[in-house]
Write an enzyme that holds these catalytic residues in place. Structure first.
Site, PDB file in Angstrom:
ATOM      1  N   LYS A  31      -0.228  -0.239 -39.169  1.00 31.41           N
ATOM      2  CA  LYS A  31       0.950  -0.823 -39.837  1.00 31.41           C
ATOM      3  C   LYS A  31       0.534  -1.859 -40.877  1.00 31.41           C
ATOM      4  CE  LYS A  31       2.699  -2.454 -36.001  1.00 31.41           C
ATOM      5  NZ  LYS A  31       1.670  -2.057 -35.029  1.00 31.41           N
TER       6      LYS A  31
ATOM      7  N   ARG B 264      10.752  -5.657 -32.994  1.00 28.58           N
ATOM      8  CA  ARG B 264       9.938  -5.115 -31.907  1.00 28.58           C
ATOM      9  C   ARG B 264      10.756  -4.842 -30.659  1.00 28.58           C
ATOM     10  NH1 ARG B 264       4.548  -6.901 -33.813  1.00 28.58           N
ATOM     11  NH2 ARG B 264       3.147  -5.873 -32.390  1.00 28.58           N
TER      12      ARG B 264
ATOM     13  N   ARG C  22      -0.482  -4.941 -24.540  1.00 30.05           N
ATOM     14  CA  ARG C  22       0.289  -4.741 -25.791  1.00 30.05           C
ATOM     15  C   ARG C  22       0.856  -3.322 -25.842  1.00 30.05           C
ATOM     16  NH1 ARG C  22      -4.177  -6.176 -29.780  1.00 30.05           N
ATOM     17  NH2 ARG C  22      -2.732  -5.665 -31.454  1.00 30.05           N
TER      18      ARG C  22
HETATM   19  P1  AP5 Z   1      -3.940  -2.423 -38.416  1.00 31.09           P
HETATM   20  O1  AP5 Z   1      -3.563  -2.025 -39.767  1.00 31.09           O
HETATM   21  O2  AP5 Z   1      -4.159  -3.877 -38.130  1.00 31.09           O
HETATM   22  O3  AP5 Z   1      -2.896  -1.815 -37.352  1.00 31.09           O
HETATM   23  P2  AP5 Z   1      -1.558  -2.443 -36.809  1.00 31.09           P
HETATM   24  O4  AP5 Z   1      -0.678  -1.314 -36.470  1.00 31.09           O
HETATM   25  O5  AP5 Z   1      -1.044  -3.491 -37.754  1.00 31.09           O
HETATM   26  O6  AP5 Z   1      -2.138  -3.069 -35.475  1.00 31.09           O
HETATM   27  P3  AP5 Z   1      -2.166  -4.537 -34.952  1.00 31.09           P
HETATM   28  O7  AP5 Z   1      -3.104  -4.476 -33.792  1.00 31.09           O
HETATM   29  O8  AP5 Z   1      -2.478  -5.563 -35.981  1.00 31.09           O
HETATM   30  O9  AP5 Z   1      -0.649  -4.639 -34.618  1.00 31.09           O
HETATM   31  P4  AP5 Z   1       0.152  -5.295 -33.564  1.00 31.09           P
HETATM   32  O10 AP5 Z   1       1.447  -4.726 -33.870  1.00 31.09           O
HETATM   33  O11 AP5 Z   1      -0.221  -5.201 -32.142  1.00 31.09           O
HETATM   34  O12 AP5 Z   1      -0.178  -6.806 -33.905  1.00 31.09           O
HETATM   35  P5  AP5 Z   1       0.631  -7.892 -34.716  1.00 31.09           P
HETATM   36  O13 AP5 Z   1      -0.317  -8.643 -35.536  1.00 31.09           O
HETATM   37  O14 AP5 Z   1       1.830  -7.288 -35.370  1.00 31.09           O
HETATM   38  O15 AP5 Z   1      -5.241  -1.586 -37.994  1.00 31.09           O
HETATM   39  C1  AP5 Z   1      -5.877  -1.775 -36.749  1.00 31.09           C
HETATM   40  C2  AP5 Z   1      -7.373  -1.481 -36.916  1.00 31.09           C
HETATM   41  O16 AP5 Z   1      -7.529  -0.109 -37.223  1.00 31.09           O
HETATM   42  C3  AP5 Z   1      -8.008  -2.265 -38.088  1.00 31.09           C
HETATM   43  O17 AP5 Z   1      -9.302  -2.636 -37.727  1.00 31.09           O
HETATM   44  C4  AP5 Z   1      -8.017  -1.244 -39.236  1.00 31.09           C
HETATM   45  O18 AP5 Z   1      -9.069  -1.473 -40.127  1.00 31.09           O
HETATM   46  C5  AP5 Z   1      -8.178   0.065 -38.491  1.00 31.09           C
HETATM   47  N1  AP5 Z   1      -7.517   1.182 -39.173  1.00 31.09           N
HETATM   48  C6  AP5 Z   1      -6.338   1.150 -39.860  1.00 31.09           C
HETATM   49  N2  AP5 Z   1      -6.049   2.369 -40.346  1.00 31.09           N
HETATM   50  C7  AP5 Z   1      -7.048   3.200 -39.955  1.00 31.09           C
HETATM   51  C8  AP5 Z   1      -7.320   4.588 -40.129  1.00 31.09           C
HETATM   52  N3  AP5 Z   1      -6.495   5.381 -40.846  1.00 31.09           N
HETATM   53  N4  AP5 Z   1      -8.448   5.093 -39.564  1.00 31.09           N
HETATM   54  C9  AP5 Z   1      -9.282   4.309 -38.845  1.00 31.09           C
HETATM   55  N5  AP5 Z   1      -9.091   2.978 -38.634  1.00 31.09           N
HETATM   56  C10 AP5 Z   1      -7.985   2.436 -39.180  1.00 31.09           C
HETATM   57  O19 AP5 Z   1       1.201  -8.788 -33.523  1.00 31.09           O
HETATM   58  C11 AP5 Z   1       0.329  -9.601 -32.746  1.00 31.09           C
HETATM   59  C12 AP5 Z   1       1.155 -10.399 -31.753  1.00 31.09           C
HETATM   60  O20 AP5 Z   1       2.095 -11.264 -32.440  1.00 31.09           O
HETATM   61  C13 AP5 Z   1       2.050  -9.588 -30.798  1.00 31.09           C
HETATM   62  O21 AP5 Z   1       1.326  -9.057 -29.705  1.00 31.09           O
HETATM   63  C14 AP5 Z   1       3.080 -10.651 -30.400  1.00 31.09           C
HETATM   64  O22 AP5 Z   1       2.563 -11.562 -29.457  1.00 31.09           O
HETATM   65  C15 AP5 Z   1       3.313 -11.389 -31.720  1.00 31.09           C
HETATM   66  N6  AP5 Z   1       4.397 -10.761 -32.505  1.00 31.09           N
HETATM   67  C16 AP5 Z   1       4.269 -10.081 -33.668  1.00 31.09           C
HETATM   68  N7  AP5 Z   1       5.471  -9.620 -34.086  1.00 31.09           N
HETATM   69  C17 AP5 Z   1       6.377 -10.017 -33.161  1.00 31.09           C
HETATM   70  C18 AP5 Z   1       7.777  -9.825 -33.009  1.00 31.09           C
HETATM   71  N8  AP5 Z   1       8.492  -9.127 -33.898  1.00 31.09           N
HETATM   72  N9  AP5 Z   1       8.386 -10.360 -31.926  1.00 31.09           N
HETATM   73  C19 AP5 Z   1       7.688 -11.079 -31.024  1.00 31.09           C
HETATM   74  N10 AP5 Z   1       6.351 -11.272 -31.081  1.00 31.09           N
HETATM   75  C20 AP5 Z   1       5.695 -10.749 -32.145  1.00 31.09           C
END
Ligand code: AP5
Length: 224
Positions: free
Chosen positions: A13, A88, A171
């Site tokens: 994402k 979320r 998660r």
């Molecule tokens: P990446 O692009 O970072 O993937 P992502 O889907 O954004 O995954 P995240 O782990 O960052 O998302 P998340 O939703 O758990 O965390 P967030 O920061 O939103 O890619 C992941 C990896 O894969 C990278 O290393 C990338 O290089 C690699 N990659 C990408 N594309 C690829 C491909 N095509 N092939 C191979 N590799 C690839 O949230 C973190 C925390 O914040 C949550 O757990 C929660 O505590 C809090 N939070 C965030 N939003 C909310 C909300 N709305 N409400 C309440 N709490 C929230």
């Protein structure tokens, strides 16, 4: 364009939302990034959310909704936005609908990135971030030139607190329980498209742009 990226942790994402936002001049809004900046800056909000994030739980809705509404009402969001990680759960989705309605706006498209769980785990476990400047790396995709050191500032590369295996699994559990029902919610609204998130980053981005083109949100010759 008002877009939203859905998908489990590690689906890509953040990677795709940033690329689309940059290419089309949209505001990228990612609560995870905002919370991590607050933690790094040691603010009151940062102290409040640090433990919650490290355990893989969701930050309380009232805090998150307030932060997102402020961003959506900022002048930078006037040309459109890409939401990444919000909403979320259903309460956040309803809050988003209400805040957009107050502005006479609505979402154009929800892009659901679909990636098998074993690949998600692999991606998250190979992510590293610079402790000093925050630049992300992936050991499989774009490893640093010098092992363990940031190419830009030389800072130490560390594992994100919530990228430890147990936390990633929590998660996933939270995603299945709270976030996955949003697929049905947005499908019923008629604005959900599922995109295969496997393959290299540019090919996934091309698939997303094909969807934007299909929906008439971009024009091939001018925008691509
Ligand atoms: P990446 O692009 O970072 O993937 P992502 O889907 O954004 O995954 P995240 O782990 O960052 O998302 P998340 O939703 O758990 O965390 P967030 O920061 O939103 O890619 C992941 C990896 O894969 C990278 O290393 C990338 O290089 C690699 N990659 C990408 N594309 C690829 C491909 N095509 N092939 C191979 N590799 C690839 O949230 C973190 C925390 O914040 C949550 O757990 C929660 O505590 C809090 N939070 C965030 N939003 C909310 C909300 N709305 N409400 C309440 N709490 C929230």
């Amino acid at each position: 364009m008002r877009l939203l990226f859905l998908g489990p942790p590690g689906a890509g994402k953040g990677t795709q939302a940033k690329m689309i936002a940059e290419e089309f001049g949209l505001l990228h809004i990612a609560p995870g990034d905002i919370f991590r900046q607050e933690v790094k800056a040691g603010t009151e909000l940062g102290h409040l959310v640090e433990g919650i994030m490290a355990e893989g739980r969701l930050v309380p809705d009232d805090i998150t909704i307030q932060i997102i509404e402020k961003r959506l009402n900022s002048p930078e969001a006037r040309n459109g936005f890409v939401l990444d990680g919000f909403p979320r759960n259903l309460a956040q989705a309803q809050a988003l609908k209400d805040m957009l309605e107050r502005k006479g706006e609505r979402l154009d498209l929800v892009i659901d990135l679909v990636v098998p769980e074993e690949e998600l785990l692999k991606r998250s476990m190979s992510r590293r971030v610079c402790a000093k400047c925050g630049k992300p790396y992936n050991l499989n995709l774009d490893p640093p030139e010098v092992e363990g050191r940031c190419d830009v500032c030389g800072g130490e590369l560390i594992v994100r607190d919530d990228d430890k295996e147990d936390t990633i699994k929590e998660r996933f559990r939270v995603y299945h329980e709270e976030t996955e029902p949003l697929r049905e919610y947005y499908a019923k609204c008629g604005i959900l498209v599922s995109v295969d998130g496997c393959g290299d980053i540019d090919s996934v981005c091309d698939k997303i742009k094909m969807c934007l083109l299909d929906k008439g949100l971009i024009r091939e010759a001018k925008d691509r």
